[in-house]
Design an enzyme around this catalytic site. Structure first.
Site, PDB file in Angstrom:
ATOM      1  N   HIS A 124      -0.732  21.991  -2.841  1.00  0.00           N
ATOM      2  CA  HIS A 124       0.551  22.624  -2.452  1.00  0.00           C
ATOM      3  C   HIS A 124       1.146  23.221  -3.420  1.00  0.00           C
ATOM      4  O   HIS A 124       2.347  23.573  -3.377  1.00  0.00           O
ATOM      5  CB  HIS A 124       1.357  21.172  -2.095  1.00  0.00           C
ATOM      6  CG  HIS A 124       0.770  20.428  -0.905  1.00  0.00           C
ATOM      7  ND1 HIS A 124       1.410  19.044  -0.804  1.00  0.00           N
ATOM      8  CD2 HIS A 124      -0.022  20.787   0.001  1.00  0.00           C
ATOM      9  CE1 HIS A 124       0.719  18.693   0.201  1.00  0.00           C
ATOM     10  NE2 HIS A 124      -0.030  19.518   0.816  1.00  0.00           N
ATOM     11  N   SER A 162      -1.186   8.431  -2.946  1.00  0.00           N
ATOM     12  CA  SER A 162      -0.955   9.121  -1.802  1.00  0.00           C
ATOM     13  C   SER A 162      -0.731   8.093  -0.573  1.00  0.00           C
ATOM     14  O   SER A 162      -1.540   7.284  -0.413  1.00  0.00           O
ATOM     15  CB  SER A 162      -2.004  10.028  -1.640  1.00  0.00           C
ATOM     16  OG  SER A 162      -2.050  10.746  -0.360  1.00  0.00           O
TER      17      SER A 162
END
Length: 566
Positions: A232, A343
């Protein structure tokens, strides 16, 4: 024999999962192919220790496989009204678009193991609920850490997938906690877990890291660029697409938030002819900017080409960087274990990467993820614990006794990060970020005594690479690298026809072919370390020697033997 093996497996299970001892919930039997099978139902809270017991049995017994095809993993059920308020039920119904969540009599999976509660606790939404966390006991934490460490010792090293949870100890709030409780990214420093991954990468125990974070802490902790896919982007890095190959420039600040007061290039949002938002800029837009409607122009110019620099952060609606995603997928497929740290595994395609390979998946998170059952069904493990607590146990199991999570160690490592940040600031950030074997952060002395995961085959070397180094007054480093003979083998150099030194692509030139003694390059001046690829041509009748030399700024001289024969 078969009956004996079944009894042995039962002993392993009873020892590690006492809650299942003497209970008929799980049965063992052989199928027509003589493969041991687990049949029945197991509580998800016990499934991790069950899988570790099976793993230990396979390691000790020599048995090839234990099938979980007929094993069902269940989550305990609760009455919705007993674990939620009326407002929380309204938020759940809104997030899931399921009207049953309005009814307090609805029976649901326990919130700590329910992905709907994770989605509904995302504080980026105006309506959200309190997150549900769980915490495993010390024995389970240690058992999972030992499981991870054992896979780290395998030839390829494991692949680690990180999310916001690994940075929580740095003060950066996760999406479940909210930005009102978070410090600025620019004020954060790497956590113990970040530094531990650098140490494990240095010793070959970690092959690669795939991160969804944009906080830049992996790179700042010293993890080299060739060991990392930042899926990202990175708040500290801006790129120049005009250079070939594209250049990366690291800044000691958030490149998007810190705009130049007198920008050479600018971009702004305006209302387009159709009434929608459009981008107006004094430079050509990239294909991604035209397609997504999001501009990345920071205002600064590339010191090499003069082109517009852009931030590297990926926003919703934009494609992930192709090379980073492909490399992450390739490494994950080959990994003996994919370890997930912090995550929720709810965002694709990153959530699918840990399951790309044939090996087990280990998930470390404080709350439920979208793939808990999938990991357990594949022989993996789940752990409700902090990233630092788990990585502290992993490094201990791998013999890194000097790399303990102590305030004194963290002060040293944080100091080295600040020192490197200052070196970048003094150069005005116009030194392309060259990653590094350790980025100059984790001292080699902390890794002494640790067994290498990759044993080198170097017998009676005749040649060696020697690096010399000295610091400069402005915080950078002057270094040279040469190929020479080992003492007592002066004639070995006569067989060398040429030596190719392949530096980082930010160097001009980046490849030096030296065709006569002394086989030396440098001196060079820089602030970051990296791996120098060295190719030695020994003539037409001898295979060339190809090796990598990890630069270091820890000492004035470093010598690495070079294997001259297979």
């Amino acid at each position: 024999f078969f009956s004996t093996m079944e009894s042995v497996l039962r002993l392993f299970i009873d020892d590690l999962v006492p809650e299942m001892k003497g209970r008929p919930d799980v049965k063992l039997q052989r199928n027509e192919m003589n493969v041991l099978e687990l049949h029945g139902v197991v509580d998800i809270r016990h499934a991790t220790r069950l899988n570790i017991a099976v793993h230990r049995f396979l390691r000790e017994s020599g048995e090839q496989q234990v099938s979980r095809k007929h094993l069902r993993i269940v989550v305990p059920k609760v009455r919705l009204g007993d674990v939620t308020t009326e407002r929380e039920r309204q938020v759940l119904a809104q997030h899931t678009e399921n009207p049953d969540h309005l009814d307090p009599e609805t029976i649901i999976d326990m919130p700590e193991w329910n992905a709907d509660f994770v989605r509904a606790s995302d504080r980026r939404s105006r309506a959200h609920i309190k997150p549900r966390y769980a915490q495993d006991d010390d024995a389970t934490v240690d058992a999972v850490a030992a499981f991870v460490a054992e896979h780290c010792r395998r030839a390829n090293g494991i692949v680690v997938h990180t999310g916001a949870g690994i940075s929580a100890a740095a003060g950066i709030a996760t999406y479940r906690e909210g930005h009102d409780k978070s410090i600025a990214v620019s004020a954060a420093l790497p956590t113990f877990a970040h530094y531990a991954l650098v140490a494990l990468a240095r010793m070959g125990a970690v092959d690669y890291v795939c991160s969804q974070n944009v906080d830049g802490l992996h790179r700042r902790s010293g993890l080299p660029a060739d060991k990392l896919s930042e899926l990202h982007g990175n708040s500290y890095i801006e790129t120049c697409g005009c250079c070939a190959p594209p250049m990366e420039f690291v800044r000691p600040y958030d490149v998007y938030s810190n705009k130049r007061p007198d920008p050479r290039y600018w971009g702004r949002y305006v209302q387009g002819p159709d009434g929608r938002r459009a981008i107006e800029a004094n430079t050509d837009l990239t294909e991604n900017e035209r397609r997504s409607g999001i501009h990345h122009i920071t205002g600064r110019a590339c010191p090499r080409s003069g082109g517009a620099l852009r931030d590297s952060v990926i926003h919703f609606g934009e494609n992930l960087p192709t090379h980073a995603l492909e490399e992450a997928s390739r490494r994950a497929r080959a990994a003996p274990l994919n370890l997930v740290i912090g995550s929720s595994l709810l965002v694709r395609p990153a959530s699918k990467l840990p399951f790309a390979g044939a090996g087990p998946v280990a998930i470390v998170a404080m709350s439920c993820t979208g793939s808990d059952t999938a990991a357990l069904k594949c022989g993996g493990v789940l752990l409700r614990a902090s990233a630092d607590a788990v990585m502290e146990r992993v490094v201990r199991h791998l013999g890194l006794e000097r790399f303990a999570n102590r305030p004194e160690l963290m002060d040293v490592l944080h100091g080295r990060v600040r020192q490197r940040d200052q070196a970048v600031l003094q150069s005005d950030g116009d030194v392309p970020y060259d990653g590094g074997a350790d980025g100059g952060v984790v001292p080699e002395a902390l890794l002494t005594g640790a067994p290498s995961a990759m044993a080198m085959d170097v017998s009676a070397p005749l040649l060696q690479l020697r690096q010399t180094h000295e610091p400069t007054r402005d915080g950078q480093h002057r270094w040279s690298l040469s190929l020479e003979t080992v003492e007592g083998h002066a004639d070995a150099l006569q067989c060398v026809k040429s030596v190719s030194f392949n530096l980082h692509p930010t160097f001009t030139p980046s490849v030096y072919d030296v065709r006569q003694p002394p086989f030396r390059v440098g001196p060079f001046i820089g602030w970051g370390t990296f791996n120098v690829k060295v190719v030695v041509d020994m003539g037409p009748d001898t295979p060339e020697i190809c090796t990598k030399f990890p630069l270091t700024f820890e000492c004035s001289e470093k010598v690495l033997p070079v294997a001259t024969a297979a």
